[in-house]
Design a protein around this motif. Sequence first.
Motif, PDB file in Angstrom:
ATOM      1  N   GLY A  82       0.813  -1.215   0.000  1.00 41.27           N
ATOM      2  CA  GLY A  82       0.000   0.000   0.000  1.00 41.27           C
ATOM      3  C   GLY A  82       0.843   1.261   0.000  1.00 41.27           C
ATOM      4  O   GLY A  82       0.479   2.262  -0.625  1.00 41.27           O
ATOM      5  N   VAL A  83       1.983   1.221   0.678  1.00 40.56           N
ATOM      6  CA  VAL A  83       2.894   2.367   0.657  1.00 40.56           C
ATOM      7  C   VAL A  83       3.432   2.577  -0.756  1.00 40.56           C
ATOM      8  O   VAL A  83       3.537   3.711  -1.247  1.00 40.56           O
ATOM      9  N   GLY A  84       3.770   1.476  -1.437  1.00 43.48           N
ATOM     10  CA  GLY A  84       4.242   1.595  -2.810  1.00 43.48           C
ATOM     11  C   GLY A  84       3.190   2.168  -3.736  1.00 43.48           C
ATOM     12  O   GLY A  84       3.490   2.991  -4.616  1.00 43.48           O
ATOM     13  N   VAL A  85       1.936   1.759  -3.541  1.00 43.64           N
ATOM     14  CA  VAL A  85       0.856   2.309  -4.348  1.00 43.64           C
ATOM     15  C   VAL A  85       0.705   3.806  -4.092  1.00 43.64           C
ATOM     16  O   VAL A  85       0.503   4.595  -5.024  1.00 43.64           O
ATOM     17  N   ALA A  86       0.811   4.212  -2.838  1.00 43.46           N
ATOM     18  CA  ALA A  86       0.691   5.632  -2.517  1.00 43.46           C
ATOM     19  C   ALA A  86       1.825   6.440  -3.153  1.00 43.46           C
ATOM     20  O   ALA A  86       1.610   7.541  -3.679  1.00 43.46           O
ATOM     21  N   ARG A  87       3.029   5.901  -3.125  1.00 44.33           N
ATOM     22  CA  ARG A  87       4.156   6.615  -3.718  1.00 44.33           C
ATOM     23  C   ARG A  87       4.013   6.756  -5.228  1.00 44.33           C
ATOM     24  O   ARG A  87       4.549   7.689  -5.831  1.00 44.33           O
ATOM     25  N   ALA A  88       3.303   5.812  -5.843  1.00 46.59           N
ATOM     26  CA  ALA A  88       3.090   5.908  -7.282  1.00 46.59           C
ATOM     27  C   ALA A  88       2.276   7.150  -7.656  1.00 46.59           C
ATOM     28  O   ALA A  88       2.368   7.619  -8.795  1.00 46.59           O
ATOM     29  N   SER A  89       1.493   7.686  -6.719  1.00 45.01           N
ATOM     30  CA  SER A  89       0.708   8.890  -7.018  1.00 45.01           C
ATOM     31  C   SER A  89       1.592  10.102  -7.267  1.00 45.01           C
ATOM     32  O   SER A  89       1.150  11.093  -7.863  1.00 45.01           O
ATOM     33  N   HIS A  90       2.853  10.057  -6.814  1.00 42.55           N
ATOM     34  CA  HIS A  90       3.762  11.177  -7.073  1.00 42.55           C
ATOM     35  C   HIS A  90       4.048  11.338  -8.561  1.00 42.55           C
ATOM     36  O   HIS A  90       4.354  12.449  -9.018  1.00 42.55           O
ATOM     37  N   ARG A  91       3.976  10.253  -9.298  1.00 43.93           N
ATOM     38  CA  ARG A  91       4.314  10.318 -10.724  1.00 43.93           C
ATOM     39  C   ARG A  91       3.399  11.289 -11.467  1.00 43.93           C
ATOM     40  O   ARG A  91       3.852  12.091 -12.291  1.00 43.93           O
ATOM     41  N   ALA A 141      -0.433  14.050  -2.504  1.00 42.77           N
ATOM     42  CA  ALA A 141       0.339  12.807  -2.656  1.00 42.77           C
ATOM     43  C   ALA A 141       1.244  12.580  -1.445  1.00 42.77           C
ATOM     44  O   ALA A 141       1.368  11.452  -0.954  1.00 42.77           O
ATOM     45  N   ASP A 142       1.888  13.654  -0.963  1.00 39.73           N
ATOM     46  CA  ASP A 142       2.744  13.515   0.228  1.00 39.73           C
ATOM     47  C   ASP A 142       1.922  13.066   1.435  1.00 39.73           C
ATOM     48  O   ASP A 142       2.365  12.219   2.224  1.00 39.73           O
ATOM     49  N   ALA A 143       0.735  13.645   1.581  1.00 39.60           N
ATOM     50  CA  ALA A 143      -0.124  13.266   2.718  1.00 39.60           C
ATOM     51  C   ALA A 143      -0.573  11.816   2.594  1.00 39.60           C
ATOM     52  O   ALA A 143      -0.667  11.095   3.600  1.00 39.60           O
ATOM     53  N   LEU A 144      -0.839  11.349   1.360  1.00 42.14           N
ATOM     54  CA  LEU A 144      -1.245   9.960   1.165  1.00 42.14           C
ATOM     55  C   LEU A 144      -0.109   9.010   1.531  1.00 42.14           C
ATOM     56  O   LEU A 144      -0.325   7.982   2.195  1.00 42.14           O
TER      57      LEU A 144
END
Length: 442
Positions: A82-91, A141-144
């Motif tokens: 889930g953390v990896g999915v959230a970090r993908a939102s930065h793209r 995205a940072d908050a997610l």
Amino acid sequence: MTPIPRKRVIRASAIVAALATLSFSNGANATEPRVAFAATVPSRPAPDTAHDPPMAERFPSLERAMELARERAPSVVSARAGVGVARASHRGARLAPIDNPYLEVFVDRGLQRATKDVTVQANLWLPIEMSGQRARRLDEADALVAWQQTRFDSTRLVAAGDAVRAYGAALVAAARVQTVEEIVRDALAEAEVYSQRLAAGDATLQDDKLASMEHARYVVMREESQADLTRALVELSRATGRMFTPPDAVSVAPPPPAGHLGGSAAARVADRSPHVATSTREATYYARAKERAALEAHPPVNLIVSAGRGDLGEPRFGGGFSWTFPVLRRNQGEQARADAERARALAEADVKRRIVAQTLDGLTRERAEVRRAREVLETLAEPAAQASVDAAVATRAAGKGEMLRVLTARRDLALLRLRRLELIAREWSIVGDIVALTGEMP
């Protein structure tokens, strides 16, 4: 031959550590009735190593089990993803504030031949975000990511607590199997004594059958204890991602004394708890989502570049811009949803903070009460039972007592040791709950 109530203290989610030992040597001579009785209740077969779990590792230390759970538990693996999915939102959030350009082309020609030729006009539109939408998307995205990272930390705490409970359950189950096995031997010896007395006319048939029934009851308890051990090992495997062999016969002690986690100390732990922080970070995420939705209610400004030719064949160039007025639609639904989700998350944070503090305080008091009960059993009940065994053995050696009294005294001592295991199991279960809230052994 008092029936023993079966108390399922050892369960798949419980953690316990305890080992009790009881020695007995049977010097009774075999007789024909004894042989007939032994045939009615089969003894436990030797362990079949061919059915051991494949690739099973040696039973680990508690620290090793907690470390594996923090990295390999199913819930931890899911939370890490889930953390990896959230970090993908930065793209997407990091993209430049320029949207895809689009081109429109108009061609027309007069029908009454009033114009000389075809008129062609092409407009290139370039949307540009001018209200800071990109910055708001980055904040969201940072908050997610922060929310999912805190959720990951909270999940690791729960996984460590599950590992502690399963680890202790396996230790206590192994100790219980050993202790019940010795009770079975005592019950068998007692049944043999009654068979001999029945053959000698010194006991009734009812006494002999009651002794047989008592032995069968303990055989059932032994098999159930073995099933508890198997279940505990499966739960430990689920919590750690590894399969382990049963623990060796080692001395198992209760958890170490805990620090005080009641009152203000519990409140301070609750304020720092990742369980509470998960909800507060979630509230922050929805606050950022509302800010992003509010700014995205202002559509991008479109820069327009126009080129074409007139009906006389002359080239024509121009430019301009367009902007949509956010009058009727301003992402009202998205903002209202984000506000409601933020309020919910903050309410959950307050509830979690109170629950964590109250639970830690209650667990601390419960553990203290369980320890006092165990101390009474260890300092008063067990010594008295051991003294009873010693007295029965001494009386028997002096030729003034019956072997039946020795067997009964030894079995009562073993039952007290089983009760001690149950109290230790409960204490380890409490410790597992504390670890699930704090992440550390108290």
